[in-house]
Design an enzyme around this catalytic site. Structure first.
Site, PDB file in Angstrom:
ATOM      1  CG  ASP A 408     -18.678 -62.996  -5.500  1.00  0.00           C
ATOM      2  OD1 ASP A 408     -17.590 -62.178  -5.162  1.00  0.00           O
ATOM      3  OD2 ASP A 408     -19.076 -63.674  -5.132  1.00  0.00           O
ATOM      4  CE  LYS A 409     -11.664 -63.983  -8.012  1.00  0.00           C
ATOM      5  NZ  LYS A 409     -11.653 -65.346  -8.103  1.00  0.00           N
ATOM      6  CB  THR A 410     -15.227 -66.177  -5.794  1.00  0.00           C
ATOM      7  OG1 THR A 410     -13.914 -66.178  -5.568  1.00  0.00           O
ATOM      8  CG2 THR A 410     -14.652 -67.711  -4.699  1.00  0.00           C
ATOM      9  CD  GLU A 506       0.593 -71.172  -0.524  1.00  0.00           C
ATOM     10  OE1 GLU A 506       0.377 -72.174  -0.030  1.00  0.00           O
ATOM     11  OE2 GLU A 506       1.177 -70.556  -0.691  1.00  0.00           O
ATOM     12  N   GLY A 651     -13.416 -59.922  -2.438  1.00  0.00           N
ATOM     13  CA  GLY A 651     -13.102 -59.850  -1.521  1.00  0.00           C
ATOM     14  C   GLY A 651     -11.510 -60.547  -1.430  1.00  0.00           C
ATOM     15  CG  ASP A 652      -9.166 -64.138  -4.191  1.00  0.00           C
ATOM     16  OD1 ASP A 652      -8.628 -63.783  -3.600  1.00  0.00           O
ATOM     17  OD2 ASP A 652     -10.101 -64.682  -5.309  1.00  0.00           O
ATOM     18  NE  ARG A 756      -7.342 -58.808   1.169  1.00  0.00           N
ATOM     19  CZ  ARG A 756      -7.673 -60.124   0.827  1.00  0.00           C
ATOM     20  NH1 ARG A 756      -8.144 -61.115   0.771  1.00  0.00           N
ATOM     21  NH2 ARG A 756      -7.819 -60.415   2.404  1.00  0.00           N
ATOM     22  CE  LYS A 762     -17.388 -58.774  -2.321  1.00  0.00           C
ATOM     23  NZ  LYS A 762     -18.658 -60.055  -2.379  1.00  0.00           N
ATOM     24  CG  ASN A 786     -19.098 -62.591  -0.030  1.00  0.00           C
ATOM     25  OD1 ASN A 786     -20.197 -63.928  -0.360  1.00  0.00           O
ATOM     26  ND2 ASN A 786     -18.375 -62.344  -0.971  1.00  0.00           N
TER      27      ASN A 786
END
Length: 1114
Positions: A408-410, A506, A651-652, A756, A762, A786
């Site tokens: 996973d990334k995040t 942001e 999912g990013d 995404r 996954k 997730n």
């Protein structure tokens, strides 16, 4: 249930639908027919057993293992018929293994029951008859209206009806679903957002028609029909922006009212969970295959002996000799029954070739070996105060066989913490609290820095640039919030505002502008439009001049942006265009019409943007960093150097994930990126895109054999395109899908990024790679709920104990504090575990071939009478006491190579060669297995025939007595025990005092036991056939000479083989060991160059660069 056609946003879907009556209120009689509801309750069930089915279900699963079922049959045979050995020898170890395994699995399932109860008994506020009633989560039903307060988790999948915010919106974090901790905005339909109280919500008459549950987190199709008195129902479309998913958390919103649409196991979160099945390692599969071979050998032995027995007894004098008359019952028994009984007796006699003690030893090795991971201080995290955890010890050796790593990334690769690095306006670089154009800045001089910039149009550009970044976003300002018992927005005891947004980028930009002197307070009336990767803001300044500002990623920008992008920073470009009042009115009119359209909304929005997105003037660019975890890039590089392929499944968004891949060195500067995304497949058919990519990578592979430098490829694919790839296509008959083409592309890419991705997607990716023709060993690592599906799907699942809860850690096989700890877990622990258990398995089969084959040969010399060659005590204790402890200790502490060499710089010595020695289950392949088996057969023949021919017709004792059958068997057994133990000593590389104590202590224990067993008359024995046998054998000089000679002859072939292989065909491990020795010798001769060398230098680990040495050293 019915089948309906839904028209929503210009798309048609034929799907099975469900009708939900909000508040369980029937629609008006003239509206539509009432359909009774029958949907599952809201209980979540992740457990595997119940109190009633645990024993039968667990026993069934355990006896599905070939070894357990085999030993059960042997135990039953020993109970039924008269066999040469006691039933205790098979029944007791089998009972121990079954009991320990059942307790272990029962405890794990009890923990799952406990977790389910905590979720199902969670309190929920439900609206009934105009009042709020508190109930348990498990009692919710489809159609119930619930009230959810801020920071509460949604108990099921809900459709938003209204919120405490005036615009009918709410903010949600979906960390446990897709790994994103940013705030997302969800909307209520305009016709229900006015219902603000319990009484008003209870008065709502409406029905919802929607699709049946499906696992895609980003897709939802439905409509709501609102009934009013004497009016036709109002139908409004519902999409993913109206659906609140179970597991998400309400943020920055006082409360909401929503209706339950999917409950329990129908929720998208539950549908994305993979059922937890028992994982089996490649070593265990090899053990089962070897077991089948040895079962065939065992059956062959029993059949051969049975046939030869009746051939031997064909004559009457041999069938019933004078000293062994049969009973009447034996004479009346049919010959077939007697033959079958003899066959079973031979099976029991030879069954020690597959000892149950091997499985007991393997279980103990895995259980005890798992503590080395938990005790490893290098894998302890001081910040979290936890170390590595082992949730299952069955897969320790699988860690050393991993070929694909899915991460996973995040929260796994990154800390999920965006930081504003710099911005560039007209060539001027601004770095908060740092250096700007060569000048050191502080927080106090930030505004002075902006004011002192060049005047004229540059000053106006800078001012417009900073104002644009302060206003062109979706950030919300908030005074105070409590997250995980930590209050945010408190500074020096006083409340201060902080920012939240659906995009962490942001927030980083707004906070960066605040440090540069431009503070964002709030946005009273926002005219914001987001399309694709652009965010447009229309601003009216103090002079009533209208300007349109756009921020977005562009392909060709200035050198500064290119440099930041190469460094893995997330770049954003800001441009503007002045609008006249007429142009502004026209733009607003077109955008409003497009937003209100129910059909072809996206196409009309695209057309509206195309009319106004032109003639922009570039203002500047920003750079934001998504901080990687400590040593994440080093870990990925080391895994790739060790021959593993690393895939990122997230999912990013694609841009976010790609920037992280560059920062983590998954993608390099020279990597050519291949895109397989929805944007590209919209421009070109999926078939053409796949074949274009396939031709590209295959052409490069054909050139790789030439002198042309090989191009490095990286693939990016999104969830929508993956669904199309995995979906069978009616156009391609036979194959029916593009899976093989996709897999071929992936095989030729050094790294793959999947963005995404829904949680179930996954797992589908992992399953796809597992099922490919190479059948590689896969590992999945993540930190959020997730990631649970892919963790359960992979051969090995690792959870990170991070900020996104402990769902992944609880459902994983192993849990580690940080991603960097994966390096040592795989390259050190996994490597050692595999080497150790592979030797354990092969050694156990070898020593039992040595043990039982002499028994088989002995039947040819005793008339196939099932006479044991060894005493019962030797039969029982051979695998339990005499030979078990040395191999168990070997499998726990053996180190064929130093830890420093496994952990050292990946660029040194090309460690891929080192790990290829054990890749693809190399130590348990059939050639290696055949070598060990043939070695065991050779040694067994030496034991038996050496003793037979050396001592045939010869007196051995001083009084002229000859050896009897028990003395002969004891002699063979003594040679056997010493040979197999010394064979293990020859294979040991890492010697400690414990090795010496166990190996030589085991041999000493055998001698002492034999002296006591045969030297004392034990009163509890009915007969004592071994009395004085061992001492009589040791009193003979020829017996001593024979034992030493047979041991030497037995070990000689293995010693010769080791010398030849190390000289002619050395492994990478052996080459590096020799290289280490050569380096130390060379350094000893380099004293004039290097200065004085300490006396204990030779004990230091060598870790130097080869090119730094003089020519003669290389």
């Amino acid at each position: 249930l019915s089948c309906s056609l839904f028209l929503c946003a210009g798309e048609e879907y034929w799907v099975d639908s469900r009708t939900v009556y909000i508040g369980h209120k029937e629609p008006p009689p003239a509206a539509e027919a009432y359909i009774p509801q029958r949907y599952p309750d809201n209980r979540i069930v992740s457990s595997k057993y119940t109190l009633w089915n645990f024993i039968p279900k667990n026993l069934f699963e355990q006896f599905r293992r070939i070894a357990n079922f085999y030993f059960l049959l042997i135990f039953l045979v020993q109970l039924i018929i008269d066999t040469p050995t006691s039933p205790v020898t098979s029944g007791l170890p089998l009972f121990f293994v079954i009991t320990v395994t059942a307790i272990k699995q029962g405890y794990e399932d009890w923990l799952r029951h406990k977790a389910d109860c905590s979720i199902n008994e969670c309190p929920v506020d439900m609206v009934q008859q105009g009042t709020v009633v508190r109930t348990q989560s498990s009692k919710l039903r489809v159609g119930d209206v619930v009230m959810v307060r801020e920071d509460e988790t949604f108990p099921c999948d809900l459709i938003l009806l209204s919120s405490s915010r005036g615009d009918g919106t709410c903010y949600v974090t979906t960390t446990s679903l897709d790994g994103e901790s940013s705030h997302k905005t969800y909307y209520a339909v305009p016709d229900t957002m006015a219902f603000k109280t319990e009484q008003e919500v209870d008065s709502l008459h409406a029905t919802i028609e929607c699709e049946q549950p499906q696992p895609d987190l980003y897709k939802f199709v439905g409509r709501i029909n609102i009934y009013k008195e004497r009016e036709d129902p109002i139908a409004r479309p519902l999409g993913a922006e109206n659906l609140l998913l179970r597991g998400a958390t309400l943020k920055n919103t006082g409360h909401i009212y929503a209706v339950a649409i999917y409950t329990g196991m129908d929720t998208k979160m539950a549908l994305n969970y993979q059922s937890k099945s028992q994982k089996r390692s490649a070593v265990e599969k090899s053990m089962n295959a070897f077991l089948i071979v040895y079962l065939c050998i065992l059956i062959s032995k029993a059949v051969i002996n049975t046939v030869l027995k009746y051939a031997w007894q064909w004559s009457a004098d041999r069938d019933e000799p004078w000293y062994n008359h049969r009973t009447e019952i034996d004479r009346e028994r049919h010959v077939v029954i007697r033959a079958f009984t003899d066959f079973l007796a031979f099976m029991v006699l030879f069954n020690y070739i597959i000892p149950v003690s091997m499985y007991v030893t393997v279980e103990m090795q895995k259980f005890l070996g798992s503590y080395f991971i938990a005790w490893d201080k290098d894998m302890y995290d001081e910040e979290l105060g936890v170390g590595a955890q082992v949730n299952t010890s069955d897969l320790n050796e699988e860690l050393g066989q991993v070929e694909y790593v899915f991460t996973d990334k995040t929260g796994t690769l990154t800390e999920n913490n965006m930081e504003f690095i710099e911005c560039c306006v007209d060539g001027h670089v601004y770095i908060p609290h740092a250096i700007c154009n060569g000048q050191i800045l502080s927080a106090a001089s930030s505004i002075d820095m902006i004011d002192s910039s060049p005047g004229g149009y540059r000053r106006e550009h800078e001012d417009l640039f900073f104002r644009a970044l302060c206003l062109c976003h979706t950030v919300q300002a908030k005074e105070e919030e409590t997250v995980d018992s930590i209050k945010r927005g408190i500074h020096l005891g006083k409340p201060t505002s902080f920012y939240i947004s659906s995009s962490p980028d942001e927030v980083a930009l707004v906070e960066g502008m605040k440090r540069l002197g431009y503070t964002y307070l709030r946005l009273k009336d926002s005219n914001t439009h987001s399309y694709k990767q652009h965010l447009i803001h229309i601003i009216m300044d103090r002079n009533s001049e209208i300007q349109m500002v756009v921020s977005g990623k562009v392909e060709q920008v200035r050198a500064r942006v290119e440099q930041n992008a190469v460094e893995g920073l997330r770049t954003l470009c800001v441009a503007y265009r002045s609008l006249s009042p007429a142009e502004y009115e026209e733009a607003c009119h077109q955008l409003s019409d497009a937003k209100l359209a129910l059909k072809d909304r996206e196409q009309r929005l695209a057309q509206a943007y195309d009319l106004i997105e032109r003639d922009f003037t570039l203002l500047g660019a920003t750079a934001v960093e998504d901080r990687l975890q400590e040593k994440a890039a080093d870990t990925i590089e080391s895994l790739q150097k060790a021959g593993m392929k690393v895939w990122v499944l997230t999912g990013d968004k694609m841009e976010t994930a790609a920037a992280t891949c560059y920062a983590s060195k998954l993608f390099r500067r020279s990597t050519q990126i291949l895109e397989l995304t929805k944007k590209r497949t919209e421009e070109q058919s999926l078939h053409d895109v796949l074949f274009d990519l396939s031709r590209t990578v295959l052409r490069q592979r054909s050139l790789s054999g030439l002198s042309v430098e090989c191009q490095d490829y990286g693939l990016i694919i999104d969830g929508a395109t993956l669904s199309a790839v995995l979906k069978p296509s009616p156009e391609s008959s036979g194959s029916g899908n593009y899976r093989e083409i996709f897999l071929e592309i992936c095989r030729n890419c050094s790294a793959v990024l999947c963005c995404r991705m829904a949680p179930l997607q996954k797992a589908q990716i992992v399953k796809l790679i597992k099922a490919s023709k190479e059948h590689p060993i896969t590992l999945a690592i993540g930190d959020g709920a997730n990631d649970v599906s892919m963790i359960l799907e992979a051969h090995v699942g690792i959870g990170i104990m991070g900020k996104e809860g402990r769902q992944a850690a609880r459902n994983s096989d192993y849990a580690i504090p940080k991603f960097k700890h994966l390096k040592k877990m795989l390259l050190v622990h996994g490597h050692f575990y595999y080497i150790r258990i592979a030797e354990l398995v092969q050694y156990f089969f070898y020593k039992n071939v040595c043990f039982i084959f002499p028994q088989f040969l002995y039947q040819f010399f005793c008339g196939f009478s099932q006479q044991p060659l060894y005493d019962t005590a030797y039969l029982t204790l051979y695998n339990i006491s005499f030979t078990s402890l040395p191999i168990l200790l070997y499998s726990l502490i053996e180190k064929h190579i130093s830890i420093e060499m496994l952990k050292r710089d990946p660029t040194l010595f090309e460690p891929i060669i080192l790990f290829l020695d054990v890749a693809k289950n190399a130590l348990l392949r059939w050639p290696v297995f055949l070598y060990w088996t043939c070695l065991g057969l050779f040694n067994a023949c030496i034991f038996f025939f050496g003793a037979y021919f050396l001592f045939d017709n010869t007196t051995f004792t001083s009084n002229g007595q000859m050896f009897g059958n028990w003395t002969f068997g004891t002699l063979v057994f003594t040679v056997l025990v010493f040979t197999v133990t010394l064979k293990l000593a020859l294979d040991t590389h890492h010697w400690t005092w414990i090795n010496h104590f166990v190996i030589w202590g085991s041999l000493l224990f055998y001698v002492i036991f034999s002296l006591l067993w045969g030297g004392i008359i034990w009163p509890f024995l009915n007969y004592q056939r071994m009395y004085y046998v061992f001492m009589q054998m040791l009193s003979s000089g020829p017996a001593w000479l024979g034992i030493i000679l047979l041991i030497a002859i037995s070990l000689l072939p293995d010693v010769v083989k080791k010398v030849l292989c190390r000289t002619l065909w050395p492994t990478a491990t052996e080459r590096h060991s020799v290289y280490n020795v050569d380096i130390r010798k060379s350094l000893t001769h380099m004293t004039p160059y290097l200065g004085l060398i300490s006396e204990d230098f030779s004990s230091m680990p060598v870790a130097i660069e080869v090119e730094h040495l003089p020519t003669e050293v290389g």
